[in-house]
Scaffold this motif. Structure first.
Motif, PDB file in Angstrom:
ATOM      1  N   THR A 229     -10.554  -8.212 -23.910  1.00 40.22           N
ATOM      2  CA  THR A 229     -11.528  -7.168 -23.563  1.00 40.22           C
ATOM      3  C   THR A 229     -11.081  -6.264 -22.421  1.00 40.22           C
ATOM      4  O   THR A 229     -11.760  -5.298 -22.102  1.00 40.22           O
ATOM      5  CB  THR A 229     -12.863  -7.801 -23.125  1.00 40.22           C
ATOM      6  OG1 THR A 229     -12.655  -8.470 -21.875  1.00 40.22           O
ATOM      7  CG2 THR A 229     -13.370  -8.798 -24.146  1.00 40.22           C
ATOM      8  N   LYS A 230      -9.957  -6.552 -21.804  1.00 42.00           N
ATOM      9  CA  LYS A 230      -9.455  -5.815 -20.625  1.00 42.00           C
ATOM     10  C   LYS A 230     -10.384  -5.948 -19.416  1.00 42.00           C
ATOM     11  O   LYS A 230     -10.244  -5.223 -18.435  1.00 42.00           O
ATOM     12  CB  LYS A 230      -9.249  -4.334 -20.946  1.00 42.00           C
ATOM     13  CG  LYS A 230      -8.202  -4.085 -22.029  1.00 42.00           C
ATOM     14  CD  LYS A 230      -7.675  -2.665 -21.916  1.00 42.00           C
ATOM     15  CE  LYS A 230      -6.761  -2.316 -23.091  1.00 42.00           C
ATOM     16  NZ  LYS A 230      -5.574  -3.186 -23.147  1.00 42.00           N
ATOM     17  N   ALA A 231     -11.329  -6.852 -19.501  1.00 47.58           N
ATOM     18  CA  ALA A 231     -12.225  -7.061 -18.369  1.00 47.58           C
ATOM     19  C   ALA A 231     -11.726  -8.256 -17.552  1.00 47.58           C
ATOM     20  O   ALA A 231     -11.161  -9.201 -18.100  1.00 47.58           O
ATOM     21  CB  ALA A 231     -13.640  -7.326 -18.856  1.00 47.58           C
ATOM     22  N   THR A 232     -11.928  -8.180 -16.239  1.00 48.21           N
ATOM     23  CA  THR A 232     -11.544  -9.296 -15.381  1.00 48.21           C
ATOM     24  C   THR A 232     -12.751  -9.742 -14.568  1.00 48.21           C
ATOM     25  O   THR A 232     -13.734  -9.006 -14.443  1.00 48.21           O
ATOM     26  CB  THR A 232     -10.426  -8.876 -14.396  1.00 48.21           C
ATOM     27  OG1 THR A 232     -10.808  -7.639 -13.781  1.00 48.21           O
ATOM     28  CG2 THR A 232      -9.110  -8.689 -15.124  1.00 48.21           C
ATOM     29  N   ILE A 233     -12.627 -10.949 -14.020  1.00 48.47           N
ATOM     30  CA  ILE A 233     -13.682 -11.410 -13.122  1.00 48.47           C
ATOM     31  C   ILE A 233     -13.457 -10.710 -11.798  1.00 48.47           C
ATOM     32  O   ILE A 233     -12.414 -10.865 -11.178  1.00 48.47           O
ATOM     33  CB  ILE A 233     -13.609 -12.938 -12.951  1.00 48.47           C
ATOM     34  CG1 ILE A 233     -13.869 -13.604 -14.303  1.00 48.47           C
ATOM     35  CG2 ILE A 233     -14.623 -13.404 -11.896  1.00 48.47           C
ATOM     36  CD1 ILE A 233     -13.618 -15.098 -14.300  1.00 48.47           C
ATOM     37  N   ARG A 234     -14.409  -9.899 -11.401  1.00 48.37           N
ATOM     38  CA  ARG A 234     -14.239  -9.113 -10.189  1.00 48.37           C
ATOM     39  C   ARG A 234     -14.667  -9.910  -8.974  1.00 48.37           C
ATOM     40  O   ARG A 234     -14.123  -9.744  -7.886  1.00 48.37           O
ATOM     41  CB  ARG A 234     -15.057  -7.821 -10.249  1.00 48.37           C
ATOM     42  CG  ARG A 234     -14.758  -6.923 -11.437  1.00 48.37           C
ATOM     43  CD  ARG A 234     -13.283  -6.751 -11.685  1.00 48.37           C
ATOM     44  NE  ARG A 234     -12.578  -6.264 -10.498  1.00 48.37           N
ATOM     45  CZ  ARG A 234     -11.270  -6.317 -10.338  1.00 48.37           C
ATOM     46  NH1 ARG A 234     -10.507  -6.862 -11.266  1.00 48.37           N
ATOM     47  NH2 ARG A 234     -10.711  -5.861  -9.247  1.00 48.37           N
ATOM     48  N   CYS A 235     -15.663 -10.754  -9.151  1.00 46.73           N
ATOM     49  CA  CYS A 235     -16.263 -11.381  -7.985  1.00 46.73           C
ATOM     50  C   CYS A 235     -17.253 -12.450  -8.456  1.00 46.73           C
ATOM     51  O   CYS A 235     -17.842 -12.328  -9.531  1.00 46.73           O
ATOM     52  CB  CYS A 235     -17.005 -10.283  -7.203  1.00 46.73           C
ATOM     53  SG  CYS A 235     -17.822 -10.831  -5.713  1.00 46.73           S
ATOM     54  N   ILE A 236     -17.348 -13.506  -7.666  1.00 49.48           N
ATOM     55  CA  ILE A 236     -18.378 -14.509  -7.921  1.00 49.48           C
ATOM     56  C   ILE A 236     -19.368 -14.354  -6.776  1.00 49.48           C
ATOM     57  O   ILE A 236     -19.196 -14.928  -5.699  1.00 49.48           O
ATOM     58  CB  ILE A 236     -17.755 -15.930  -7.936  1.00 49.48           C
ATOM     59  CG1 ILE A 236     -16.621 -15.984  -8.984  1.00 49.48           C
ATOM     60  CG2 ILE A 236     -18.827 -16.987  -8.225  1.00 49.48           C
ATOM     61  CD1 ILE A 236     -15.727 -17.200  -8.875  1.00 49.48           C
ATOM     62  N   PRO A 237     -20.359 -13.507  -6.963  1.00 49.18           N
ATOM     63  CA  PRO A 237     -21.177 -13.059  -5.827  1.00 49.18           C
ATOM     64  C   PRO A 237     -21.836 -14.217  -5.078  1.00 49.18           C
ATOM     65  O   PRO A 237     -22.334 -15.154  -5.688  1.00 49.18           O
ATOM     66  CB  PRO A 237     -22.238 -12.164  -6.482  1.00 49.18           C
ATOM     67  CG  PRO A 237     -21.653 -11.760  -7.791  1.00 49.18           C
ATOM     68  CD  PRO A 237     -20.804 -12.915  -8.224  1.00 49.18           C
ATOM     69  N   PHE A 238     -21.815 -14.127  -3.754  1.00 42.31           N
ATOM     70  CA  PHE A 238     -22.484 -15.141  -2.921  1.00 42.31           C
ATOM     71  C   PHE A 238     -23.957 -15.239  -3.280  1.00 42.31           C
ATOM     72  O   PHE A 238     -24.541 -16.311  -3.241  1.00 42.31           O
ATOM     73  CB  PHE A 238     -22.386 -14.749  -1.441  1.00 42.31           C
ATOM     74  CG  PHE A 238     -21.038 -14.998  -0.834  1.00 42.31           C
ATOM     75  CD1 PHE A 238     -20.379 -16.222  -1.016  1.00 42.31           C
ATOM     76  CD2 PHE A 238     -20.430 -14.023  -0.044  1.00 42.31           C
ATOM     77  CE1 PHE A 238     -19.137 -16.453  -0.424  1.00 42.31           C
ATOM     78  CE2 PHE A 238     -19.187 -14.253   0.544  1.00 42.31           C
ATOM     79  CZ  PHE A 238     -18.543 -15.457   0.351  1.00 42.31           C
TER      80      PHE A 238
END
Length: 501
Positions: free
Chosen positions: A466-475
RNA sequence: CGGGGUGUAGCGUAGUCUGGCCUAACGCGCCUGGUUUGGGACCAGGAGGUCGCCGGUUCGAAUCCGGCCGCCCCGACCA
C-alpha cells in the motif's frame, strides 16, 4: 500584465509547492546535484526557527557546541546498526589535494588519505568518541549538548527542503548516568518539539514512538512528532531517540558511580531540520502564496502607502513611517520572543497597488496595512489579514488604534492558523477495521488508525502493498484490544498509518 | 544502476519528424522614455543566443548521423 500564476493545489500539489518556494524566494536548486541554495527569505524563516528552538533548548538546560564535519571511517564501524543504516548514503573524502595537469584540475593521486573521512550524516559517533574523554565520574553527568550544523545524506531523489543531499539541522546529544534519566530526556525533547511545532509553527502533530521498522539506526527506540500536510501525506517533523548504552559501549564511555562502580553512560539524540520549512509551507499556504505564522514570520507587517501624485505619496509614506515606528516601539513580549515587530514600508510606486498587495501575500507576511489618501483624510488605514481573503479587510481603522489592533490580529492569526490546521488534521484521521477498508482509505490520504500485530514482517508487507508506513504509535491513543487487520493476531491498540514524504 | 524523456536568451516555450527565406521566433522578466496607480496597468523603443559539448555527413545543420555530458520523470533508498 498577466502575472505568473501559482499552480493551484487542486491542479498539481507538488508543482504548487515548488511554485511557492520559487515565487516567495525561499530557495532554489543549485548546480550541485541534490543541494539547494536557501535564499534570504527562506533563511530568515530558518533563523526564526533557530532562535525559538535554541531558547527552548537553553531553557531545558542544554548548551551549544560544535563537532567536526568529517568522521574517520573506523568510527562508523563501531556501531553496527548506524553503519548499516547510513552506509548507502554517505559522501566520502578520499583525497586532500588537487593538482593542475595541462591546464586541467585533477585529484592528485599522490594525495590519497590513509583513512577515508565520512562527511557526517549525523554526529553520534564523533560526539561519543569525544565524550569518552569528557566523562569519568557520575559528577560529569548529565552532559546536555546541542549543535547547529549541516549534514550530508546522499539521497537519490531530492525535493527542496523536504529532502536534500545537504541540509541544516540541530542535533542534541546527551549523556546520562541512569536509564531513567535518559528516557526522561528523550521524552522531554519530543515534548519540546511538539510545543515548537504547535505553538510556533501552528502545525499540529501526533506524538509517540516509531515502530521498530521506522526507528533510527542505533536507537533503542525513537519518539517522533508527525505532521499531516494538506495533500494528506504525513511528514516526519522531528525525532528524539533513546540510544540506550549502544554508543557508550561502542566508544567505551564509562563513568564511576557514587559507589565507585564503573558503568556505561546512557544516551539520547534528537533533531529537527530545514525540512520543517517544507512542513510549514505545506501546512498553511494557499493558492495565493506563502502563509507564515506570525511567531515565525521574518516580516510581521507590510505597510503599503498609495498615492497618485508626489504630494499624496509623500504624505502616505510619512504616515506609513510613523505607523511603522509606533509598531517597532511597542513593548516586547514573550509571544514574539521578546523581539521587536519587524515592519516594512513598501515604497514601490512603480507598480500598481494590486500588484504590491499580491506580492506581500505571495511572501506570506501576516498583516498588510494599506494607506492611501482616502484613509489619510480620516486618519485611518486598512488592515488585511494574510490568512483571510479580500473580505477579511478591516476598513477605516484609526491610525492611533492600529498598533494595538495589529498586535491582536497577529495573535489571532497565530491561533487561527493552528485551529484550522488542527481541524484539517483531525478530520483526516480515519479508522480502518479490515485490510480492504484500509487499502481504500489510505488512497484518500490522511492518517488511518488500524490494528497491527506489532511485527516487522506485517509492517513491511503493508508498506509493500500500500506504500503506507506506520508513522507513529501515538501516546494518547485509546487502549483497545483488537486484531491485526492483516494477520488477525492480537493488538493492544491502533497505530497511525499514512503515506509519507 | 534499470526504464522513459529532455537540453534553443535570466525563466517558460515554438521551430527538429520533412536540412535552405532561421540573418533563430514568441511570452514573462530586464533596460529607456511616456501615460498610468485603492486588487496582479499600457504604449513605444531597446539589450540579451557559441541552439548542451565534441566530431561527422552536406553547397548548406538548431534540424540528419556517432560519441560524450547534464537535467527531469518512474523504480530501489530516505531527517
Amino acid at each position: 500584465m498577466a502575472a505568473e500564476k501559482i499552480t493551484s493545489r487542486s491542479q498539481d500539489y507538488s508543482q504548487w509547492y515548488l511554485d511557492i518556494i520559487h515565487r516567495a524566494g525561499l530557495a532554489e536548486n543549485s548546480d550541485v546535484r541534490g543541494c539547494m541554495v536557501i535564499k534570504p527569505n527562506g533563511y530568515a524563516i530558518w533563523e526564526k526557527m533557530q532562535r525559538a528552538l535554541d531558547r527552548l533548548f537553553k531553557d531545558t538546560g542544554h548548551v551549544n557546541a560544535y563537532f567536526p564535519l568529517f568522521i574517520p571511517k573506523n568510527f562508523f564501524q563501531k556501531e553496527e546498526q548506524m553503519a548499516e543504516g547510513f552506509a548507502k548514503e554517505c559522501a566520502v573524502v578520499t583525497h586532500y589535494r588537487l593538482r593542475s595537469r595541462q591546464g586541467k584540475i585533477e585529484v592528485d593521486p599522490e594525495a590519497k588519505l590513509e583513512e577515508e573521512l565520512i562527511v557526517r550524516p549525523t554526529s553520534e559517533t564523533i560526539i561519543w568518541n569525544t565524550f569518552k574523554n569528557w566523562i569519568q565520574s557520575y559528577r560529569d553527568l548529565p552532559l546536555l549538548l546541542n549543535q547547529w550544523a549541516n549534514v550530508v545524506r546522499w539521497e537519490m531523489r531530492t525535493r527542496l527542503f523536504l529532502r536534500t543531499a545537504e541540509f541544516l539541522w540541530q542535533e542534541g546529544h546527551t549523556a546520562h548516568a541512569t536509564q531513567q534519566e535518559a528516557e526522561d530526556e528523550t521524552r522531554q525533547m519530543v515534548e519540546v518539539y511538539r510545543r515548537f511545532a504547535e505553538e510556533w509553527m501552528a502545525m499540529p502533530v501526533l506524538v509517540g514512538p516509531k515502530s521498530e521498522g521506522q526507528k533510527f539506526p542505533g536507537a533503542v527506540y525513537t519518539l517522533c512528532i508527525e505532521a499531516l500536510m494538506q495533500d494528506g501525506r504525513a511528514l516526519q517533523a522531528g525525532t528524539s531517540h533513546f540510544l540506550g548504552q549502544n554508543f557508550a559501549k561502542a566508544f567505551d564511555v564509562t563513568f564511576q558511580n557514587d559507589k565507585g562502580q564503573r558503568e556505561f553512560a546512557w544516551a539520547t539524540s534528537w533533531g529537527v531540520s530545514t525540512r520543517l520549512i517544507g512542513g510549514l509551507i505545506m501546512t498553511h499556504s494557499d493558492d495565493q502564496g506563502l502563509i507564515v505564522p506570525p511567531r515565525l514570520a521574518p516580516i510581521h507587517v507590510a505597510i503599503v502607502p498609495i498615492g497618485k501624485t508626489d504630494e499624496e505619496r509623500d504624505q502616505t509614506v510619512q504616515a506609513a513611517e510613523r505607523l511603522a515606528q509606533a509598531l517597532r516601539d511597542l513593548p516586547r513580549e514573550s509571544f514574539f520572543d521578546y523581539e521587536p515587530l519587524i515592519v516594512r514600508v513598501d515604497k514601490d510606486f512603480q507598480h500598481m497597488p494590486g500588484f504590491r498587495f499580491a506580492e506581500w501575500e505571495l511572501k506570506g507576511v501576516p498583516v498588510r496595512v494599506e494607506l492611501g489618501p482616502k484613509d489619510l483624510a480620516q486618519n485611518a488605514c486598512v488592515l488585511a489579514r494574510r490568512d483571510m481573503g479580500k473580505e477579511g479587510k478591516q476598513l477605516g481603522v484609526p491610525l492611533t488604534e492600529a498598533p494595538a489592533r495589529i498586535v491582536t490580529m497577529l495573535k489571532e492569526i497565530q491561533s487561527s492558523l493552528f485551529a484550522k490546521a488542527r481541524a484539517f488534521r483531525d478530520r483526516s484521521i480515519h479508522q480502518a477495521n479490515s485490510y480492504d477498508e484500509f487499502k481504500k482509505k489510505i488512497e484518500d490520504g490522511g492518517f488511518v488508525m488500524a490494528h497491527w500485530d506489532g511485527t516487522r514482517e506485517t509492517e513491511d508487507r503493508i508498506q509493500e502493498e500500500t506504500k503506507a508506513t506506520i508513522r507513529c504509535i501515538p501516546f494518547d491513543r485509546v487502549k483497545e484490544a483488537g486484531q491485526c487487520m492483516v494477520t488477525g493476531r492480537s493488538s493492544e491498540g491502533r497505530v497511525a498509518f499514512a503515506r509519507a514524504y
